[in-house]
Write a protein that holds these residues in place. Structure first.
Motif, PDB file in Angstrom:
ATOM      1  N   LEU A 209       0.817  -1.215   0.000  1.00 35.61           N
ATOM      2  CA  LEU A 209       0.000   0.000   0.000  1.00 35.61           C
ATOM      3  C   LEU A 209       0.848   1.261   0.000  1.00 35.61           C
ATOM      4  CD1 LEU A 209      -2.890   1.129   0.114  1.00 35.61           C
ATOM      5  CD2 LEU A 209      -2.756   1.016   2.610  1.00 35.61           C
ATOM      6  N   ALA A 210       2.081   1.181   0.491  1.00 35.44           N
ATOM      7  CA  ALA A 210       2.943   2.365   0.557  1.00 35.44           C
ATOM      8  C   ALA A 210       3.433   2.792  -0.822  1.00 35.44           C
ATOM      9  CB  ALA A 210       4.138   2.086   1.465  1.00 35.44           C
ATOM     10  N   ASP A 211       3.392   1.876  -1.794  1.00 42.08           N
ATOM     11  CA  ASP A 211       3.950   2.179  -3.116  1.00 42.08           C
ATOM     12  C   ASP A 211       2.842   2.668  -4.047  1.00 42.08           C
ATOM     13  OD1 ASP A 211       5.435   2.349  -5.397  1.00 42.08           O
ATOM     14  OD2 ASP A 211       6.310   0.341  -5.237  1.00 42.08           O
ATOM     15  N   SER A 212       2.478   3.910  -3.881  1.00 36.04           N
ATOM     16  CA  SER A 212       1.352   4.463  -4.647  1.00 36.04           C
ATOM     17  C   SER A 212       1.686   4.651  -6.116  1.00 36.04           C
ATOM     18  CB  SER A 212       0.915   5.801  -4.039  1.00 36.04           C
ATOM     19  OG  SER A 212       1.971   6.739  -4.080  1.00 36.04           O
TER      20      SER A 212
ATOM     21  N   ILE B 219       3.554  15.249   8.967  1.00 38.21           N
ATOM     22  CA  ILE B 219       3.420  14.771   7.578  1.00 38.21           C
ATOM     23  C   ILE B 219       4.788  14.799   6.887  1.00 38.21           C
ATOM     24  CG2 ILE B 219       2.311  15.158   5.353  1.00 38.21           C
ATOM     25  CD1 ILE B 219       0.033  16.549   6.842  1.00 38.21           C
ATOM     26  N   PHE B 220       5.167  13.661   6.332  1.00 34.98           N
ATOM     27  CA  PHE B 220       6.431  13.544   5.609  1.00 34.98           C
ATOM     28  C   PHE B 220       6.140  13.400   4.111  1.00 34.98           C
ATOM     29  CE2 PHE B 220       7.394  12.267   9.867  1.00 34.98           C
ATOM     30  CZ  PHE B 220       8.707  12.653  10.089  1.00 34.98           C
ATOM     31  N   GLU B 221       6.994  14.020   3.303  1.00 35.47           N
ATOM     32  CA  GLU B 221       6.899  13.871   1.853  1.00 35.47           C
ATOM     33  C   GLU B 221       8.035  12.965   1.381  1.00 35.47           C
ATOM     34  OE1 GLU B 221       6.651  17.476  -0.317  1.00 35.47           O
ATOM     35  OE2 GLU B 221       4.559  17.821   0.229  1.00 35.47           O
ATOM     36  N   LEU B 222       7.661  11.919   0.651  1.00 35.72           N
ATOM     37  CA  LEU B 222       8.628  10.920   0.209  1.00 35.72           C
ATOM     38  C   LEU B 222       8.654  10.871  -1.308  1.00 35.72           C
ATOM     39  CD1 LEU B 222       7.407   8.140   2.654  1.00 35.72           C
ATOM     40  CD2 LEU B 222       9.248   9.767   3.051  1.00 35.72           C
TER      41      LEU B 222
ATOM     42  N   GLU C  93       4.865  11.375  -2.483  1.00 38.04           N
ATOM     43  CA  GLU C  93       3.673  11.029  -1.716  1.00 38.04           C
ATOM     44  C   GLU C  93       3.842  11.472  -0.271  1.00 38.04           C
ATOM     45  OE1 GLU C  93       3.676   6.597  -0.493  1.00 38.04           O
ATOM     46  OE2 GLU C  93       4.674   6.654  -2.440  1.00 38.04           O
ATOM     47  N   GLN C  94       2.719  11.623   0.413  1.00 36.45           N
ATOM     48  CA  GLN C  94       2.737  12.028   1.819  1.00 36.45           C
ATOM     49  C   GLN C  94       2.580  10.803   2.709  1.00 36.45           C
ATOM     50  OE1 GLN C  94      -0.380  14.982   2.227  1.00 36.45           O
ATOM     51  NE2 GLN C  94       1.063  16.647   1.854  1.00 36.45           N
ATOM     52  N   SER C  95       3.261  10.833   3.840  1.00 40.45           N
ATOM     53  CA  SER C  95       3.163   9.745   4.811  1.00 40.45           C
ATOM     54  C   SER C  95       2.973  10.337   6.201  1.00 40.45           C
ATOM     55  CB  SER C  95       4.434   8.885   4.777  1.00 40.45           C
ATOM     56  OG  SER C  95       4.390   7.895   5.797  1.00 40.45           O
ATOM     57  N   TYR C  96       1.962   9.853   6.900  1.00 38.44           N
ATOM     58  CA  TYR C  96       1.738  10.321   8.283  1.00 38.44           C
ATOM     59  C   TYR C  96       1.266   9.161   9.153  1.00 38.44           C
ATOM     60  CZ  TYR C  96      -2.657  11.083   5.713  1.00 38.44           C
ATOM     61  OH  TYR C  96      -3.729  10.946   4.877  1.00 38.44           O
TER      62      TYR C  96
END
Length: 524
Positions: A84-87, A300-303, A310-313
């Motif tokens: 799911l993390a690999d959008s 919120i992190f931007e990767l 993508e954003q990750s929180y």
């Protein structure tokens, strides 16, 4: 590997697999073996090990879904390896994830203009921690902007809080202020004691929509009113996070008149467990904030290293995507009417169990799921989870002082059920309860069999005080086998409960549904 001389299930192949199983059985279990075996042999050995587990549908201690539709299981299998993390790699999966968040936000009455934001999580534990972290960070930023000390945050919750809520406080250095519970407060957060615990360092209040002890809903609207009054008096704005691990999927469908969600402005975030009454396999939770403003940008992190920005929180990064697919399948498959039907059946079954036990001189039921709601709203019953918490009555204990309530749990375990016996929260820990969680996979026939078995073992204990003492004094791991032998010596041979296929009859007390959502077919 399989011999090239074999085909299908030939006798040679079967002998080869038997030899491999013998070989692997002699290898060490706690370090990797030097040589591997065929997939079939490894599968069979592991399956043999897992045969020792209990039957999931008879685990009446758990809220977690134990059966899913065949189509749901197929979708999970087809998407088992998707991350799911690999959008960037899985844009369709990412879109389905976003749809699920939007569906939940709408279900919980978020204002579309506020742009709700949320994510799948690893169960409700991660979701609760994220909700708490957002409240803590927002509080820290407000304190720092005002030039005030931000070293002593506290958070308030009932003493009945599930361990995940207390973990948040301990892991993230927040003082946990536990509100006492009592019979008068329905064994949940006592709103009359809440004002005394509030101060300028309170980052928020956890309110539980469905206590894991007894199934009672905590009064979110009343807590919000107290916080409104506190803000009017002090100017201090304290948000609410609703732990809807179970109730988040029950209340919208079965108790729509209860006000608990984003319709209350003070509710900033809500978590729920897709793997409980969302009817998804184990491991899926959800967190939704009412608006982007409730999630501090600091979290919120931007990767950019997986091919796109993508954003990750969330606390986890990589996570399985197939559970999200299962959740979306359920939304499409069931719809509002289907979820209402399934959960209404569970509530009806819980009410049947609670009513029969409550009408017996042997038991006192602590839960209120079967009791009339004098407000006259909703379906006429007190809003609650399909949970039945009960204990031996004072009359029974006076007549049979040698009988320990835990022996009922032990004897039911000998018949295949898992029904925990444990104390109520602090302030009431002198009272032990037995608790049954009623899930969608449990038929009316199973409930009736359970009722019969509860009375059978309770009668056996009453009629043989020596028998009761033997059960209470026997030690694990021989306790279950010993209980079975003693029970058979008293009542004759007993059999473990067998459950019908999940697609079987689920005739619920007082309810008959013509559509097929009530028979939520699945595979364990």
């Amino acid at each position: 590997m399989l011999s090239k001389q074999t085909t299908g299930g030939s006798q040679v192949e079967q002998q080869y697999l038997a030899d491999e199983r013998y070989t692997i059985a002699s290898t060490p279990k706690h370090r990797i073996p030097k040589q591997g075996v065929s997939g079939k042999a490894a599968y069979q050995v592991i399956r043999d090990d897992l045969e020792l587990d209990g039957r999931p549908n008879l685990n009446l201690a758990s809220f977690v879904t134990t059966a899913v539709d065949e189509e749901s299981a197929l979708l999970a299998s087809e998407n088992l390896t998707k991350n799911l993390a690999d959008s960037d790699e899985y844009p369709a999966l990412t879109d389905i994830h976003a749809r699920c968040v939007n569906i939940l936000a709408d279900l919980w009455h978020a204002n579309p203009a506020d742009t709700a934001i949320g994510s799948a999580t690893t169960g409700s534990s991660e979701a609760i921690h994220l909700g708490g972290l957002a409240m803590k960070r927002a509080w820290v930023e407000r304190r720092q902007a005002a030039g005030k000390d931000s070293s002593k945050p506290n958070i308030i919750m009932g003493a009945n809080a599930q361990v995940a809520l207390e973990k948040f406080a301990r892991y993230f250095d927040v003082e946990a202020r536990l509100v006492p519970v009592s019979q008068q407060s329905n064994h949940a957060l006592d709103v009359t004691k809440l004002p005394d615990l509030l101060d300028e360092n309170t980052i928020g209040v956890f309110v539980i929509l469905g206590s894991t002890y007894t199934g009672h809903y905590e009064p979110v609207e009343k807590v919000a009113a107290i916080l409104d009054e506190f803000q009017e008096r002090t100017g201090i704005d304290i948000p609410i996070h609703v732990d809807g691990a179970s109730g988040g999927f029950i209340a919208p469908f079965c108790h729509p008149h209860v006000k608990w969600d984003f319709s209350i402005p003070r509710v900033h975030s809500i978590n729920t467990s897709g793997h409980k009454y969302g009817l998804v396999s184990s491991g899926l939770g959800w967190i939704v904030w009412r608006s982007e403003a409730c999630l501090p940008k600091h979290l919120i992190f931007e990767l950019a290293y997986l091919g796109g920005v993508e954003q990750s929180y969330t606390l986890n990064f990589s996570r399985p995507g197939h559970q999200v697919v299962q959740q979306y399948y359920n939304f499409l498959r069931l719809g509002r009417t289907g979820y209402t039907s399934v959960h209404s059946d569970s509530l009806a079954n819980a009410r049947r169990l609670a009513s029969v036990l409550d009408n017996s001189p042997d038991f006192t039921v602590v839960s209120d799921v079967h009791r009339t709601d004098i407000s006259g709203q909703g379906d006429g019953y007190i809003p609650a989870l399909p949970v039945v918490a009960f204990h031996l009555s004072d009359r029974y204990k006076a007549a049979h002082p040698k009988v320990q309530q835990s022996s009922i749990s032990t004897l039911l375990r000998a018949k295949g059920y898992i029904i925990p016996n444990y104390p109520l929260p602090p302030n009431e820990s002198n009272i032990e309860i037995l608790r049954v969680v009623v899930r969608a996979s449990m038929s009316r026939d199973l409930i009736d069999r359970l009722i019969s078995d509860i009375f059978t073992v309770t009668q056996a204990l009453a009629e043989n005080e020596t028998f009761a003492s033997n059960i209470a004094s026997s030690e694990h791991p021989l306790r279950i086998a010993h209980s079975r032998r003693v029970l058979e010596s008293s009542l004759g041979p007993i059999s473990r409960v067998t459950t019908p296929s999940h697609g079987g009859s689920n005739h619920s007390a007082g309810r008959h549904h013509s559509h097929n959502h009530g028979n939520f077919k699945g595979v364990c």
